[in-house]
Every structure is written in structure tokens, then in C-alpha cells.
Design an enzyme around this catalytic site. Structure first.
Site, mmCIF file in Angstrom:
data_model
loop_
_atom_site.group_PDB
_atom_site.id
_atom_site.type_symbol
_atom_site.label_atom_id
_atom_site.label_comp_id
_atom_site.label_asym_id
_atom_site.label_seq_id
_atom_site.Cartn_x
_atom_site.Cartn_y
_atom_site.Cartn_z
ATOM 1 N N SER A 125 -5.471 2.900 -12.202
ATOM 2 C CA SER A 125 -4.186 3.310 -11.637
ATOM 3 C C SER A 125 -3.270 3.865 -12.710
ATOM 4 O O SER A 125 -3.332 3.457 -13.876
ATOM 5 C CB SER A 125 -3.517 2.094 -10.972
ATOM 6 O OG SER A 125 -2.165 2.344 -10.670
ATOM 7 N N TYR A 150 -0.210 -6.074 -10.774
ATOM 8 C CA TYR A 150 -1.201 -5.095 -10.331
ATOM 9 C C TYR A 150 -1.677 -4.241 -11.505
ATOM 10 O O TYR A 150 -2.882 -4.042 -11.700
ATOM 11 C CB TYR A 150 -0.588 -4.200 -9.248
ATOM 12 C CG TYR A 150 -1.467 -3.047 -8.820
ATOM 13 C CD1 TYR A 150 -2.604 -3.271 -8.037
ATOM 14 C CD2 TYR A 150 -1.172 -1.734 -9.190
ATOM 15 C CE1 TYR A 150 -3.418 -2.225 -7.643
ATOM 16 C CE2 TYR A 150 -1.971 -0.685 -8.803
ATOM 17 C CZ TYR A 150 -3.087 -0.933 -8.029
ATOM 18 O OH TYR A 150 -3.905 0.111 -7.646
#
Length: 323
Positions: A125, A150
Site C-alpha cells: 500500500s 494498517y
């Protein structure tokens, strides 16, 4: 091929592309309730109409089921897209992210090593760049200061992939996705929530007082990049067993402009509420695509105007909204 997270947004689109290219695709997904399961079921239904698609329901934490899947189907290429998604939710429920994104990733990569998988492609990501002030974000930048749980889990995936590549000669490619959007997108992402709120006359929150910028990347461009990197994997040398690439558009857009485009497509004005930046959010994302272009001679080409138009067209059709 094995595609984890096949009922998710990127997983569904990529699995469908692989099926059109003649691959036998094993889809793996736990169909969790992080967002409306109806959308996941509808995506999955479209995949299951193809006889070359085989679905297995299960979680990444279930190592016995994963081992059984690898024993039964013997996938040669693995596209790992399953994960607990969402930056803000990771602050509220960190344990879910550790279980799915770290423990689950370890189970999967260990299976790849034990069953001699030829190539593992896995989702990372843009959030791994944290509050990086160097613009645009480059894969050679330091990424040791994640500002959300995350992001920390995704960076750990990259480190484990490198380690397995080094120890076991596992060919692995990390995909740092930058704000993927388009038809069949996640309901918790900006375009979907904005469209919902505008049509319901509900206010939309524009964080950082509307000054947030994101490198929005259209789903078809993402799928094309994944497919080319997968094909390129067969040509990699031993010296490049582990690679990481930014998958972005190299063209950040202010969130307020996205709202304007949606307003135009819906022919309806938004009620805007300007708020401070949220914990875990970054003000701007911007992908340097140099390594991606060198690797596959391709970079995303879909303009944000065209992409938003395609998304709203799908949104209206899916929700039976008449003009």
C-alpha cells in the site's frame, strides 16, 4: 493461479481478467463483513459463472485449509490481495489487522515456499510511506515510519517477502497500490461514500479542510499493471527475486475536485463539511512510477475525469438509479 481476496474489489477485477486470458483461477476469500457482503457476493457470482473459476471459502488464519488448498490445486502463481483493509479502522481494531495481514500473510508465504510456487505477487500500500515529505514517493525511499496500524502490517509483509526471497529463493513482487477506484469499488472508499451522501442529501466530510490529495488510480490500469508484472515474473533473474513497485497514476488530485466531478455526473450538489485531518491519514500521496515503467513499459493512462464518469455510470446501474 490462486487469487486470495477474489471477492474484493481488486481481486475480482484481476481474477476476471485472468479468466479471459485462459487461466484456471482458484479464488480464496473469507467474505467477511467489513463492508456489505451483498457487493462481495455479486462480484463472486460473476466469477463463478466461468467454469475455469473454482472458489474456496476460508480465512488466511486457517493454515490447515490453506495447506489443503495448495495440496489439492498446486497453484504455480499466487496473487495475494486478501487483507483487512482500511486505515482508520486499523486504529480502532488493531488485532484484526495483525491476525489477517501479518499472521495470515505468514501462513500464505510459508505455503508458497513449501509448495514451490513460481511467483508470489502481493498487495502492499502507498500508506507505507507514512508522512514522507519527499514528493513523489519512490520505492527507494525509507519507509520505516508508518503512521497507522494498517501501514505497519503492509510494511511487515514487504519485509517478510524479502526475507523469504533471500532464504528460499521465492520470487516475490510487492504492489504498493495508490487509492484504487472504479466500478465495483469498496463502499467505504471516497467515491462511493460521496455518491451515497450526495444522493441522500447527507453532508460529506472533507478532511484537512478539503486540502487532502490522493494519487487516484483507475482499476483497469491497476489490473493491467498486475498482469504485466505477473508475466514479467517469468523473466526475472536470481538477482531480482524480490521487487516492489508503485501502482499509481503519478497525478495527485485534490479531494474537493473529486467531489466536483461526482456532483457533475450526478447533477446534484454536495453538502460539504470541512474537518481536521484524521489520525493515521496523510495529506498527500504521489507515486513515482519509474521502476514500474522500466519493468513493464506501461503506466496508467485513465484520466480522473474519465474514471469518475465510469464509476458513476456503474454506480447508477448497480443501484438502479434513473437519470
Amino acid at each position: 493461479m490462486l487469487v486470495t481476496g477474489c471477492a474484493g474489489f481488486i481481486g475480482f477485477h484481476t481474477a476476471r481478467r485472468l479468466l479471459t486470458e485462459g487461466y484456471q483461477v482458484i479464488g480464496y476469500d473469507n467474505l467477511n463483513d467489513y463492508y456489505d457482503q451483498t457487493l462481495k457476493q455479486d462480484r463472486l457470482h460473476l466469477l463463478t459463472t466461468n467454469p475455469s473459476f473454482h472458489f474456496v471459502k476460508g480465512s488466511l488464519e486457517n493454515i490447515e485449509l490453506l495447506q489443503h488448498l495448495f495440496t489439492t490445486y498446486k497453484p504455480k502463481i499466487v496473487l495475494h490481495l486478501a487483507a483487512q483493509a482500511g486505515v482508520r479502522y486499523s486504529i480502532e481494531n488493531p488485532h484484526a489487522y495483525v491476525q489477517s495481514n501479518i499472521t495470515g500473510f505468514m501462513h500464505l508465504i510459508e505455503c508458497c515456499q513449501l509448495f514451490n510456487v513460481q511467483h508470489l505477487l502481493y498487495a502492499s500500500s502507498s500508506s507505507v510511506y507514512g508522512g514522507n515529505d519527499k514528493i513523489p514517493f519512490c520505492t527507494t525511499d525509507r519507509v520505516d515510519q508508518p503512521i497507522s496500524v494498517y501501514a505497519a502490517t503492509k510494511r511487515s509483509n514487504e519485509l517478510f517477502a524479502y526475507t523469504y526471497s533471500h532464504l528460499h529463493h521465492l520470487r516475490a513482487t510487492g504492489l504498493r497500490f495508490f487509492t484504487v477506484y472504479g466500478p465495483w469499488g469498496r463502499p467505504d472508499m471516497a467515491l462511493y461514500t460521496f455518491a451515497n451522501s450526495i444522493l441522500k442529501d447527507e453532508p460529506i466530510s472533507l478532511y484537512n479542510n478539503g486540502k487532502m490529495e490522493r494519487d487516484f488510480t483507475y482499476i483497469d490500469d491497476v489490473v493491467e499493471s498486475i498482469y504485466r508484472l505477473m508475466k514479467k515474473g517469468h523473466l526475472q533473474t536470481r538477482n531480482t527475486l524480490h521487487e516492489i513497485h508503485n501502482i499509481g497514476s503519478n497525478s495527485p488530485v485534490q479531494i474537493e475536485y473529486i467531489v466536483q466531478l461526482i456532483e457533475r455526473e450526478l447533477n446534484k450538489k454536495a453538502h460539504k463539511r470541512y474537518t481536521p485531518i484524521q489520525p493515521g491519514d496523510v495529506k498527500r500521496t504521489y507515486a513515482n512510477l519509474q521502476t514500474l515503467i522500466q519493468a513493464i513499459q506501461y503506466q496508467p493512462t485513465t484520466s480522473i475525469e474519465e474514471g469518475v464518469r465510469h464509476f458513476i455510470t456503474w454506480y447508477k446501474q448497480y443501484h438502479n438509479i434513473l437519470d
